[in-house]
Design a protein around this motif. Structure first.
Motif, PDB file in Angstrom:
ATOM      1  N   LEU A 210      41.998  20.095  -2.161  1.00  0.00           N
ATOM      2  CA  LEU A 210      43.129  19.184  -2.272  1.00  0.00           C
ATOM      3  C   LEU A 210      42.585  17.768  -2.442  1.00  0.00           C
ATOM      4  N   VAL A 211      43.043  17.094  -3.490  1.00  0.00           N
ATOM      5  CA  VAL A 211      42.649  15.699  -3.707  1.00  0.00           C
ATOM      6  C   VAL A 211      43.578  14.819  -2.884  1.00  0.00           C
ATOM      7  N   LEU A 212      43.021  14.099  -1.917  1.00  0.00           N
ATOM      8  CA  LEU A 212      43.808  13.276  -1.014  1.00  0.00           C
ATOM      9  C   LEU A 212      43.969  11.849  -1.538  1.00  0.00           C
ATOM     10  N   LYS A 213      42.934  11.327  -2.157  1.00  0.00           N
ATOM     11  CA  LYS A 213      42.985   9.973  -2.717  1.00  0.00           C
ATOM     12  C   LYS A 213      42.144   9.945  -3.988  1.00  0.00           C
ATOM     13  N   GLY A 214      42.492   9.040  -4.901  1.00  0.00           N
ATOM     14  CA  GLY A 214      41.681   8.824  -6.079  1.00  0.00           C
ATOM     15  C   GLY A 214      41.785   9.941  -7.098  1.00  0.00           C
ATOM     16  N   ALA A 215      40.687  10.165  -7.815  1.00  0.00           N
ATOM     17  CA  ALA A 215      40.662  11.165  -8.881  1.00  0.00           C
ATOM     18  C   ALA A 215      39.249  11.718  -9.007  1.00  0.00           C
ATOM     19  N   VAL A 216      39.152  12.955  -9.508  1.00  0.00           N
ATOM     20  CA  VAL A 216      37.857  13.627  -9.623  1.00  0.00           C
ATOM     21  C   VAL A 216      37.748  14.348 -10.955  1.00  0.00           C
ATOM     22  N   LYS A 217      36.495  14.626 -11.331  1.00  0.00           N
ATOM     23  CA  LYS A 217      36.191  15.553 -12.407  1.00  0.00           C
ATOM     24  C   LYS A 217      35.545  16.780 -11.766  1.00  0.00           C
ATOM     25  N   ILE A 218      36.022  17.964 -12.164  1.00  0.00           N
ATOM     26  CA  ILE A 218      35.540  19.219 -11.590  1.00  0.00           C
ATOM     27  C   ILE A 218      34.734  19.961 -12.640  1.00  0.00           C
ATOM     28  N   ASN A 219      33.524  20.353 -12.263  1.00  0.00           N
ATOM     29  CA  ASN A 219      32.665  21.148 -13.148  1.00  0.00           C
ATOM     30  C   ASN A 219      32.475  20.487 -14.519  1.00  0.00           C
ATOM     31  N   ASP A 220      32.422  19.149 -14.494  1.00  0.00           N
ATOM     32  CA  ASP A 220      32.185  18.355 -15.713  1.00  0.00           C
ATOM     33  C   ASP A 220      33.243  18.552 -16.791  1.00  0.00           C
ATOM     34  N   SER A 221      34.425  19.084 -16.400  1.00  0.00           N
ATOM     35  CA  SER A 221      35.427  19.336 -17.441  1.00  0.00           C
ATOM     36  C   SER A 221      36.857  19.078 -16.992  1.00  0.00           C
ATOM     37  N   ARG A 222      37.295  19.635 -15.856  1.00  0.00           N
ATOM     38  CA  ARG A 222      38.684  19.519 -15.425  1.00  0.00           C
ATOM     39  C   ARG A 222      38.904  18.243 -14.636  1.00  0.00           C
ATOM     40  N   GLN A 223      40.061  17.627 -14.823  1.00  0.00           N
ATOM     41  CA  GLN A 223      40.427  16.416 -14.105  1.00  0.00           C
ATOM     42  C   GLN A 223      41.485  16.750 -13.059  1.00  0.00           C
ATOM     43  N   ALA A 224      41.415  16.090 -11.913  1.00  0.00           N
ATOM     44  CA  ALA A 224      42.433  16.239 -10.877  1.00  0.00           C
ATOM     45  C   ALA A 224      42.583  14.907 -10.167  1.00  0.00           C
ATOM     46  N   SER A 225      43.796  14.608  -9.713  1.00  0.00           N
ATOM     47  CA  SER A 225      44.058  13.334  -9.043  1.00  0.00           C
ATOM     48  C   SER A 225      44.843  13.562  -7.767  1.00  0.00           C
ATOM     49  N   ALA A 226      45.113  12.472  -7.043  1.00  0.00           N
ATOM     50  CA  ALA A 226      45.728  12.551  -5.715  1.00  0.00           C
ATOM     51  C   ALA A 226      46.976  13.431  -5.745  1.00  0.00           C
ATOM     52  N   GLY A 227      47.028  14.389  -4.827  1.00  0.00           N
ATOM     53  CA  GLY A 227      48.149  15.306  -4.730  1.00  0.00           C
ATOM     54  C   GLY A 227      47.914  16.635  -5.408  1.00  0.00           C
ATOM     55  N   ASP A 228      46.854  16.746  -6.218  1.00  0.00           N
ATOM     56  CA  ASP A 228      46.563  18.006  -6.910  1.00  0.00           C
ATOM     57  C   ASP A 228      45.834  18.980  -5.984  1.00  0.00           C
TER      58      ASP A 228
END
Length: 293
Positions: A210-228
């Motif tokens: 669970l992304v609590l704050k900010g944003a991430v890249k997963i496995n150099d491909s997928r994007q996810a941001s807060a709440g995902d």
């Protein structure tokens, strides 16, 4: 070439609602998403995203209620929660602390904003997980693990890219303080911009983030941001998470599924309808404690 653990899907929680008058939560499962066995041994996730509570002359929270057959895990990021139960236990968790309550055979408890925090108001940010217990431990004696910030395991990411806090299980050889009845990994990662965390968990474990704050890249491909809420496939492979900003924070939950029937109604999680009826009878007969504690 790196083999990545693939992403099954990215999901959102249900609309925010109040639990009592002290917890403004989005339920990610079971109401928000019917993951069922795919997220076992976890059976509920309520997320109180950062929310500013104004000062209050009365104590906000949830009154006495029962539990049997599972554990509650309250993870505090901002704000303070106090609790009492029908067997005389009492505690307070604040930023960086975790309360791991094994309800097991049953108790009554109440949770509310710690009085001083409630009087002054402030930022409140918490997660509550429910963790199932296997049949052989559902009637275990209740217990508490008050896991303080100072007791956690910590790993600094390469190039000062952030810090991993290990609550349960293990990350890079560092173990968390929580004692669990089945294999569980529970840790959060606070990133600096560009920080990268890499880890590999057993393919048999149901694993999510669970992304609590900010944003991430997963496995150099997928994007996810807060709440995902990111659910991974049950396949072997590495997970790589890269933080996009200095305030990025994620939590990882992973565990061996409990391959047993679940019969749940309200605050009771058992293996059969007969056990569920017995739980209600025991509650009505006062075997979980006096509700007027």
């Amino acid at each position: 070439m790196t083999t990545y653990r693939t992403v099954e899907g990215i999901y959102h929680g249900a609309p925010f609602h109040m639990v009592g008058d002290g917890f403004r939560v989005s339920n990610y499962f079971p109401s928000g998403n019917n993951f069922a066995w795919r997220i076992s041994p976890f059976i509920l996730l309520d997320y109180n995203a950062p929310f500013e509570f104004p000062p209050s002359p009365h104590v906000r929270g949830v009154g006495a209620h029962p539990h049997r057959g599972f554990e509650t895990v309250t993870i505090a990021y901002d704000g303070y929660v106090e609790h009492h139960d029908s067997f005389g236990n009492h505690g307070i968790v604040g930023p960086g602390d975790v309360q791991w309550m094994t309800a097991a055979s049953g108790l009554l408890h109440k949770e509310y904003h710690e009085r001083e925090f409630g009087r002054r108001g402030g930022l409140f940010h918490m997660i509550q997980l429910w963790v199932n217990l296997p049949r052989e431990h559902k009637m275990h004696a209740p217990r508490y693990q008050e896991l303080l910030k100072s007791q956690m395991g910590y790993v600094t990411l390469p190039d000062n890219g952030g810090k991993v806090r290990i609550i349960a299980g293990e990350y890079n050889g560092v173990k968390g303080p929580a004692e669990t009845f089945t294999p569980i990994n529970l840790f959060d990662i606070a990133f600096q911009t560009g920080g990268r965390a890499q880890f590999e968990l057993p393919a048999s474990h149901n694993t999510a983030m669970l992304v609590l704050k900010g944003a991430v890249k997963i496995n150099d491909s997928r994007q996810a941001s807060a709440g995902d809420f990111v659910l991974f496939d049950n396949v072997a492979g590495e997970i790589t998470v890269e933080g996009h900003t200095d305030d990025t924070l994620v939590i990882i939950l992973s565990g061996e599924p409990i391959d047993e029937p679940i019969v749940q109604h309200g605050p009771f999680v058992m293996n059969s309808r007969e056990e569920l009826i017995q739980a209600y009878n025991d509650f009505q007969d006062g075997k979980m404690g006096d509700p007027n504690f």
